[in-house]
Write an enzyme that holds these catalytic residues in place. Structure first.
Site, PDB file in Angstrom:
ATOM      1  N   GLU A 185      26.521  77.161  15.299  1.00 25.18           N
ATOM      2  CA  GLU A 185      25.434  76.685  15.115  1.00 25.18           C
ATOM      3  C   GLU A 185      25.369  74.875  15.560  1.00 25.18           C
ATOM      4  O   GLU A 185      26.500  74.241  15.515  1.00 25.18           O
ATOM      5  CB  GLU A 185      24.805  75.481  13.435  1.00 25.18           C
ATOM      6  CG  GLU A 185      24.098  75.180  12.968  1.00 25.18           C
ATOM      7  CD  GLU A 185      23.506  75.431  11.794  1.00 25.18           C
ATOM      8  OE1 GLU A 185      24.035  75.436  10.443  1.00 25.18           O
ATOM      9  OE2 GLU A 185      22.202  74.739  11.349  1.00 25.18           O
ATOM     10  N   ASP A 206      17.952  74.370  11.927  1.00 29.24           N
ATOM     11  CA  ASP A 206      16.684  74.522  10.633  1.00 29.24           C
ATOM     12  C   ASP A 206      15.956  74.203  10.792  1.00 29.24           C
ATOM     13  O   ASP A 206      15.702  73.011  11.810  1.00 29.24           O
ATOM     14  CB  ASP A 206      17.309  74.177   8.862  1.00 29.24           C
ATOM     15  CG  ASP A 206      18.093  72.723   9.039  1.00 29.24           C
ATOM     16  OD1 ASP A 206      18.295  72.218  10.008  1.00 29.24           O
ATOM     17  OD2 ASP A 206      18.128  72.429   8.318  1.00 29.24           O
ATOM     18  N   ASP A 262      17.584  68.571  12.385  1.00 24.74           N
ATOM     19  CA  ASP A 262      19.323  67.961  12.057  1.00 24.74           C
ATOM     20  C   ASP A 262      20.001  69.053  12.726  1.00 24.74           C
ATOM     21  O   ASP A 262      21.299  69.316  13.772  1.00 24.74           O
ATOM     22  CB  ASP A 262      20.113  67.552  11.017  1.00 24.74           C
ATOM     23  CG  ASP A 262      20.112  69.190  10.058  1.00 24.74           C
ATOM     24  OD1 ASP A 262      18.833  69.371  10.260  1.00 24.74           O
ATOM     25  OD2 ASP A 262      20.878  69.190   9.612  1.00 24.74           O
ATOM     26  N   TYR A 288      23.735  66.936   2.044  1.00 22.01           N
ATOM     27  CA  TYR A 288      23.440  65.988   3.274  1.00 22.01           C
ATOM     28  C   TYR A 288      24.340  64.363   2.124  1.00 22.01           C
ATOM     29  O   TYR A 288      23.892  63.709   2.068  1.00 22.01           O
ATOM     30  CB  TYR A 288      23.017  65.098   4.116  1.00 22.01           C
ATOM     31  CG  TYR A 288      22.490  65.959   5.659  1.00 22.01           C
ATOM     32  CD1 TYR A 288      23.947  66.103   6.643  1.00 22.01           C
ATOM     33  CD2 TYR A 288      22.682  67.097   6.339  1.00 22.01           C
ATOM     34  CE1 TYR A 288      24.321  67.033   7.995  1.00 22.01           C
ATOM     35  CE2 TYR A 288      21.718  67.697   7.034  1.00 22.01           C
ATOM     36  CZ  TYR A 288      22.787  67.626   7.625  1.00 22.01           C
ATOM     37  OH  TYR A 288      23.168  68.644   9.100  1.00 22.01           O
TER      38      TYR A 288
END
Ligand SMILES: *[C@@H]1O[C@H](CO)[C@@H](O)[C@H](O)[C@H]1NC(C)=O
Ligand SMILES: *[C@@H]1O[C@H](CO)[C@@H](O)[C@H](O)[C@H]1NC(C)=O
Ligand SMILES: *[C@@H]1O[C@H](CO)[C@@H](O)[C@H](O)[C@H]1NC(C)=O
Ligand SMILES: *[C@@H]1O[C@H](CO)[C@@H](O)[C@H](O)[C@H]1NC(C)=O
Ligand SMILES: *[C@@H]1O[C@H](CO)[C@@H](O)[C@H](O)[C@H]1NC(C)=O
Length: 502
Positions: A482, A92, A89, A240
């Protein structure tokens, strides 16, 4: 341990941006300036290239980001299924199904609206989407069961490791008839249905497969209602977690199914769901914090339903309310902008809100152009161009029209982030360093100030998050540095449109 980072892409959009200092807002120079236009077609190409860097599974011979290699080839084995493929995603190595499905839905929507503007990039857009849908077809292969995640997030996040070397548990997580997950199953149905439209003309057989699977997955989501936060708990939360409830995903899935099938079979689901959402969230109240994200489909639902001309409710009022909450000159605006002109919605991964909301503004503005409409906010009236120009100003900001003169897309322009929070990009590639790197072996590459050795071309990072256009370009500041698959997905449509209409 430095490498144990909270991942900010799963943004706390729930934190409503403060409404301070809005009265004094004026069109910033970055918006009004007459600088040379960015190279939107180049940005589109790079935006799609990014997805090759996020790939899990067996990479094809056409792979262009060649520093990435095969990974996650045993995903699903613990459950006796094949879950090889899909995307990591963000920075990571977990495959989180909920944001993955949302990424698929928005990639598909980008193609549905803007395929005509994509030129030679259309095949790459299809490829980026198919990498999601091939995986979702595997994840939904059994009736009344959806595999919603590969990888144990706790052990993954405590390592700073290349995906090619992963040796943390690749646990498979599922929802089913006893442990439902209507948000993740609803979003998965939406992605499959939207993708069926995107593939309808180029690959009708694949489109049929996607659409029929979308129906069975939606029926599962709707028949067995519940949240995967309850069914799976700590493995998906707080990563999430769908704090706002699953009704919006059930509407979203139903709307995409009706659009994909040219049917009205799900109209009742839509109007029933919308009534519930309006009651719970008081959407009509001025000041409502309209969102469009993996977590919240409210604004997306209204714009989509408006396009579909569902007439059993006055969806256009809500769509206008949404635009009025964003337009800088609107008397009912409740969105903050930085002095340089960037929407400020969240203290982490702010760019995911910027790209998603800009995408909706563009789609809505284009629709208003088609129907000769406008937006009324209080006593002010705005033409469609006001929406499209606002979307363009956000795209331009991302591509370097900002006070730091910095592009927030890696590999685009002269100055761009060098230290993105991304394991694969920051650790030397397998070509450079063939020896296995264990869990903590990557930590020196995480803490160093040196630039990342691998350029993840096209990655758009979380960006400025402090209301004042600042950006540190620092790996540990994952709230700024990120990238995430769902920041780029709306940008595919945005950059495609402006490459033709810039
Ligand atoms: C149903 O899902 C739950 C939660 O993921 C899991 O613990 C359980 O084993 C699953 N049931 C079956 C029959 O696979
Ligand atoms: C829906 O309608 C469009 C436009 O008429 C058509 O191209 C498409 O094939 C139809 N889709 C289905 C699933 O019938
Ligand atoms: C709509 O529902 C009817 C009745 O259940 C079914 O026969 C038909 O195939 C459905 N159409 C679509 C496009 O899903
Ligand atoms: C568009 O709307 C304006 C008023 O809102 C009207 O004056 C004009 O004639 C319309 N044009 C078309 C092509 O419908
Ligand atoms: C962003 O992350 C950095 C590093 O962890 C932290 O110091 C900073 O307070 C965070 N900023 C916000 C707005 O949360």
């Amino acid at each position: 341990m430095a490498a144990t980072t909270v991942r900010f892409c799963l943004a706390l959009l729930i934190l409503v941006a403060s409404m301070a200092s809005m009265a004094a807002w004026k069109m910033p120079s970055a918006v009004a300036g007459r600088r040379r236009s960015p190279k939107y077609a180049d940005a589109l190409r790079k935006c799609l290239l990014f997805y090759e860097g996020q790939r899990s599974g067996r990479l094809p011979s056409t792979q262009r980001l060649t520093w990435r290699k095969d990974s996650g080839l045993k995903d699903g084995q613990d459950a006796g299924v094949d879950l090889v493929g899909g995307y990591y995603d963000a920075g990571d190595n977990v495959k989180f199904g909920f944001p993955l499905a949302f990424t698929g839905t928005v990639l598909a929507w980008s193609i549905v609206e803007f395929s005509a503007d994509m030129g030679p990039e259309l095949p790459h857009a299809h490829e980026a989407l198919r990498w999601v849908t091939d995986y979702l077809l595997k994840a939904t292969d059994q009736p009344n069961r959806v595999f919603v995640q590969s990888g144990d997030p706790y052990s993954d996040h405590s390592c700073w490791q290349r995906p090619e070397d992963m040796d943390t548990p690749r646990s498979s997580f599922q929802v089913n008839d006893t442990h439902p997950g209507s948000e993740v199953a609803g979003e998965t149905a939406a992605a499959l249905a939207a993708a069926s439209i995107a593939f309808r003309s180029s690959d009708p057989a694949y489109a049929d497969t996607l659409l029929s699977r979308a129906k069975t997955v939606y029926d599962f989501a709707n028949k067995y209602q519940g949240s995967y936060a309850v069914s799976i708990g700590q493995w998906v939360c707080p990563f999430y977690c769908d704090y706002g409830g699953y009704e919006d995903e059930l509407v979203w899935g139903a709307a995409w199914l009706d659009r994909a099938a040219n049917s009205s079979n799900y109209t009742k689901h839509i109007s029933h769901g919308m009534q519930q959402i309006r009651r719970q969230k008081k959407l009509r109240v001025n000041g409502y914090d309209w969102q469009f994200s993996w977590e919240n489909k409210d604004a997306g639902n209204y714009i989509l339903l408006l396009l579909m001309q569902k007439t059993d409710d006055d969806y256009s009022t809500y769509a206008q309310n949404f635009a009025c909450s964003l337009l800088p000159q609107s008397p009912t605006r409740n969105t903050e902008y930085t002095p340089g002109g960037l929407m400020y919605k969240a203290p982490a991964a702010n760019m995911q809100a910027v790209t998603a909301l800009s995408f909706l503004l563009l789609v809505y503005g284009r629709h208003l152009n088609n129907v000769n409409g406008s937006v009324t906010c209080g006593d002010s009236k705005f033409p469609p161009s006001a929406l499209i120009d606002l979307a363009r100003s956000q795209v331009d900001y991302i591509l370097g029209h900002n006070p730091l003169r910095m592009s927030y897309m890696v590999g685009y322009g002269k100055k761009f982030p060098q230290r993105i929070h991304h394991r694969a990009a920051s650790v030397p590639s397998v070509d450079q360093h063939p020896q296995h790197l264990w869990c903590k072996d990557g930590t020196p590459y995480y803490v160093t100030d040196a630039p990342n050795p691998n350029v993840l071309v096209g990655a758009i990072v979380g960006g400025p998050n402090d209301r004042s256009d600042n950006f540190l370009d620092s790996r540990p500041w994952s709230n700024q540095s990120e990238p995430c698959t769902y920041i780029n997905a709306p940008f595919v449509g945005l950059s495609a449109y402006f490459s033709k209409h810039g």
